[in-house]
Design a protein around this motif. Sequence first.
Motif, short mmCIF file in Angstrom:
data_model
loop_
_atom_site.label_atom_id
_atom_site.label_comp_id
_atom_site.label_asym_id
_atom_site.label_seq_id
_atom_site.Cartn_x
_atom_site.Cartn_y
_atom_site.Cartn_z
N SER A 183 0.84 -1.19 0.00
CA SER A 183 0.00 0.00 0.00
C SER A 183 0.88 1.25 0.00
O SER A 183 1.97 1.24 -0.58
CB SER A 183 -0.97 -0.04 1.18
OG SER A 183 -0.29 -0.22 2.40
N ASP A 184 0.46 2.30 0.67
CA ASP A 184 1.02 3.64 0.57
C ASP A 184 2.55 3.68 0.56
O ASP A 184 3.21 3.05 1.40
CB ASP A 184 0.54 4.48 1.75
CG ASP A 184 -0.97 4.53 1.86
OD1 ASP A 184 -1.64 3.93 1.02
OD2 ASP A 184 -1.46 5.17 2.80
N CYS A 185 3.07 4.45 -0.37
CA CYS A 185 4.50 4.75 -0.49
C CYS A 185 5.33 3.57 -0.97
O CYS A 185 6.55 3.69 -1.13
CB CYS A 185 5.07 5.30 0.82
SG CYS A 185 4.20 6.76 1.42
N PHE A 186 4.71 2.43 -1.22
CA PHE A 186 5.34 1.32 -1.94
C PHE A 186 4.70 1.31 -3.32
O PHE A 186 5.31 1.68 -4.30
CB PHE A 186 5.13 0.00 -1.19
CG PHE A 186 5.99 -1.13 -1.71
CD1 PHE A 186 7.14 -1.50 -1.05
CD2 PHE A 186 5.63 -1.82 -2.86
CE1 PHE A 186 7.94 -2.54 -1.53
CE2 PHE A 186 6.41 -2.84 -3.36
CZ PHE A 186 7.57 -3.21 -2.69
N CYS A 187 3.49 0.90 -3.40
CA CYS A 187 2.63 1.10 -4.56
C CYS A 187 1.21 1.18 -4.02
O CYS A 187 0.76 0.19 -3.44
CB CYS A 187 2.76 -0.03 -5.59
SG CYS A 187 1.79 0.23 -7.10
N PRO A 188 0.56 2.33 -4.11
CA PRO A 188 0.93 3.51 -4.88
C PRO A 188 2.14 4.24 -4.30
O PRO A 188 2.43 4.13 -3.10
CB PRO A 188 -0.31 4.40 -4.79
CG PRO A 188 -0.95 4.02 -3.49
CD PRO A 188 -0.72 2.55 -3.37
N VAL A 271 -0.79 -11.58 -4.93
CA VAL A 271 -0.40 -10.18 -4.75
C VAL A 271 -1.65 -9.31 -4.66
O VAL A 271 -2.53 -9.38 -5.52
CB VAL A 271 0.49 -9.69 -5.91
CG1 VAL A 271 0.77 -8.20 -5.78
CG2 VAL A 271 1.79 -10.48 -5.94
N ILE A 272 -1.72 -8.49 -3.61
CA ILE A 272 -2.76 -7.47 -3.45
C ILE A 272 -2.08 -6.10 -3.47
O ILE A 272 -1.08 -5.90 -2.78
CB ILE A 272 -3.53 -7.62 -2.13
CG1 ILE A 272 -4.15 -9.02 -2.00
CG2 ILE A 272 -4.60 -6.55 -1.99
CD1 ILE A 272 -4.80 -9.27 -0.64
N VAL A 273 -2.63 -5.16 -4.24
CA VAL A 273 -2.08 -3.81 -4.32
C VAL A 273 -3.21 -2.81 -4.08
O VAL A 273 -4.27 -2.91 -4.70
CB VAL A 273 -1.45 -3.54 -5.71
CG1 VAL A 273 -0.92 -2.11 -5.80
CG2 VAL A 273 -0.33 -4.55 -5.99
N ASN A 274 -3.00 -1.85 -3.19
CA ASN A 274 -3.98 -0.78 -3.03
C ASN A 274 -4.01 0.09 -4.28
O ASN A 274 -2.98 0.30 -4.92
CB ASN A 274 -3.65 0.10 -1.82
CG ASN A 274 -4.18 -0.48 -0.52
OD1 ASN A 274 -4.34 -1.70 -0.39
ND2 ASN A 274 -4.43 0.37 0.44
N ASN A 275 -5.20 0.59 -4.62
CA ASN A 275 -5.26 1.43 -5.81
C ASN A 275 -4.58 2.77 -5.55
O ASN A 275 -4.15 3.06 -4.43
CB ASN A 275 -6.70 1.59 -6.30
CG ASN A 275 -7.52 2.56 -5.49
OD1 ASN A 275 -7.35 2.70 -4.28
ND2 ASN A 275 -8.45 3.24 -6.15
N ALA A 276 -4.46 3.57 -6.58
CA ALA A 276 -3.60 4.76 -6.55
C ALA A 276 -4.26 5.90 -5.78
O ALA A 276 -4.89 6.78 -6.37
CB ALA A 276 -3.27 5.20 -7.98
N TRP A 277 -4.11 5.86 -4.45
CA TRP A 277 -4.59 6.94 -3.60
C TRP A 277 -6.04 7.33 -3.96
O TRP A 277 -6.32 8.46 -4.33
CB TRP A 277 -3.68 8.16 -3.67
CG TRP A 277 -2.29 7.94 -3.17
CD1 TRP A 277 -1.18 7.75 -3.92
CD2 TRP A 277 -1.86 7.89 -1.79
NE1 TRP A 277 -0.07 7.58 -3.11
CE2 TRP A 277 -0.46 7.67 -1.79
CE3 TRP A 277 -2.51 8.02 -0.56
CZ2 TRP A 277 0.28 7.56 -0.62
CZ3 TRP A 277 -1.76 7.91 0.60
CH2 TRP A 277 -0.39 7.69 0.56
#
Length: 708
Positions: A183-188, A271-277
Amino acid sequence: MNGMSSDHEMFIWTPLIGFDKEHKDRGVDEYYSKLGFTPDGISLFLFCPDIVHDHNGMDAERVLPPDNCNYYSNIRNEIREIQEWTSYELRELVGGLNSRGTETYMGIMGVFANDDSQGSVHYNPGHREWLNDHKELLGVMPDYTGHLNVLKRFKDGTYYEDFFLAKARAALKDYGFSGLHVSDCFCPPAADAKGGDFSDDMVDQFMTYSGIKLPDEICAAVSDEDREGIRKRGTYIWNRYKLEWLEFLSWRWVSFWQKICDGLHADGKKVIVNNAWCSEPFEALYRFGIDYKKLYAAGVDYFAAETVPTSVHMGDSEEGTYRMYNYMTMPSFMRAFAPEGKLLCLNGVKDSTEEWSTMTHFPSNVEREIYALTNYYLQTPSGLKRSTDGFLVCLGDGLTKEEWSWLKERWDIGFGEIPEKVLTPTLIWSDSALYKLLPDYIATRRWSMHKTVYELAKCGGQVGDFARIEDLNYVSGPIFIPNVDLLPEDELKQLASYNRGAVICTSLVERGFQMPDTRKPDIYFEDLAADFKMCIMAYDMPYIDYQDITATLGEDDGSADVQGDPRYAEDPSWFLDNLVYRKASTGFVKACGKLIRAAYDCDLSASIENPLLPMQMKDGRIRLLIGNDNRLQYRKPIIKAKKPFKYVVSLSKFPSLPARLMDDQGHSIIPKLEHKHQPVIAYGFMAKIPPGGLTIFDVTFAKGDDDE
């Protein structure tokens, strides 16, 4: 999922403080006894990426630093004090969760404690951070240096992603995790494309990829502390090579995740990724160079959409925009763009570190978010599909058994039946139009498709159903196409041949848009008060009250438009600051909202001031989701029917009393005692909606001759 519907997934995001290491099973039984169900996944929020960076196997037990044991090393939550976990105890916790049938994810951010950013959350990590010895990987922004930039290279020219992948594969395997969650500051990334990293490394990668040779005074090496030099370089690139810079960033994110996902998938990890802010597809492209569709194709298993309007708004330092309609429609745009990918929505309930609790202070808003997020749909060849695959509870460490029960009651309602048909216009999505919007927006600052949808929704014209242009043959009823002039010719021909309902479109007046078959619209109007004029038109919709719909045209709130050349309008650098858009007058937007509402294919209606989302269930019931945008007072909208109905049932937990029915003259019908209930014939009812909340009503019509 145990005890819950099988057509969705439920994930929980929780720091280690959610568990008690003093228990033999590290607190797993106690935690699950509070939940009352078995989640599909739990992301253990270890926060600091040094859980990966410093991993050197499991031969020796080591004490984890405080910022692995709780988010930002925070000393307590509502239940317990922070505990000092060891690597072996973490492995035992992961094993205990796995044994319950729950996938476990290693959750990390890219935050660096010792950056020089102004306003950053500074904390004591309790250990020497790995980034202190690899500062070449820090983001070098025009205003500060800080946080991890995973796209960069070490001093020896090797890529961080190669180092990270090897370490992550070992750490996930040794601890027994099912996958990785970032999540934050990694990706996005920590900063957006405009205010992002313009260090020598990133600019060199950009020039190599694009073939662009920057002037010597721009590309000449500057130190990371040379703020003026970095700022000058960033401004030059952003003003002259914006599209190329965004294309480069998009390519780098794809190559990064392709490598990471290939490696982790080879080990059976996800893999789970938070969306872009909190950004929908266009904003993610423009502000961050992140293309959700391409990242799904690169191997990302889940995106977690940051659908948290209440927690974002209540935590903002100023009275900013409340983004309810913005965030509630975000998943539908992501789903329409990439229907093949898994999509979770953040269910923002509590965060003891950031010190907010929507559960405690804004429960009716939480309820509205749950019901709204579970009731937007995508039309597919096999029928309606929810825009979301499930929730990711944020955060799950400080909730009581009663709070979990309260949430589960509302999840069960939200994830109940899927309707037969949504009775609003269906938004038609085009990938081609999205990509064409990027250069067009840069040149004009015209409204995006998403901006159009959520602004019209705020004015009473919601759409609850989306479909890709390729699936138009499976759609019936009215359709809505914002920015229709961006569609390619072959897609416009498909629209021109659509004959199963009204076709509503927006465009720019200067484009002089016409359908390929040169049909004239039944209604057309322009923004009378704006300098940069939008227009809206509707075909096969001859039954509307033109005078009523257009009555607000000419109204203006006096707000300023973009000044000067739109190409050089100052873009915001903070995700809570809205993108720059050309002004549309309030009167025009209200009229557009009324036009969308007039196209609702429903025998029940409410005044335009009452947010209404109607749908037809498989047995013929009409389900109404009625919201209340006033967060301080109840609302009592009157729902009117075009034909008689027999029953109104509140599906949600409020109100508990029967709805007040009305006859065809608008007079109240006194309800009978329930044990003496006799069917009545009604033509309306009064709803009651909690402050900032949403109530769901099911209406059963009386059968007439035409219903047999």
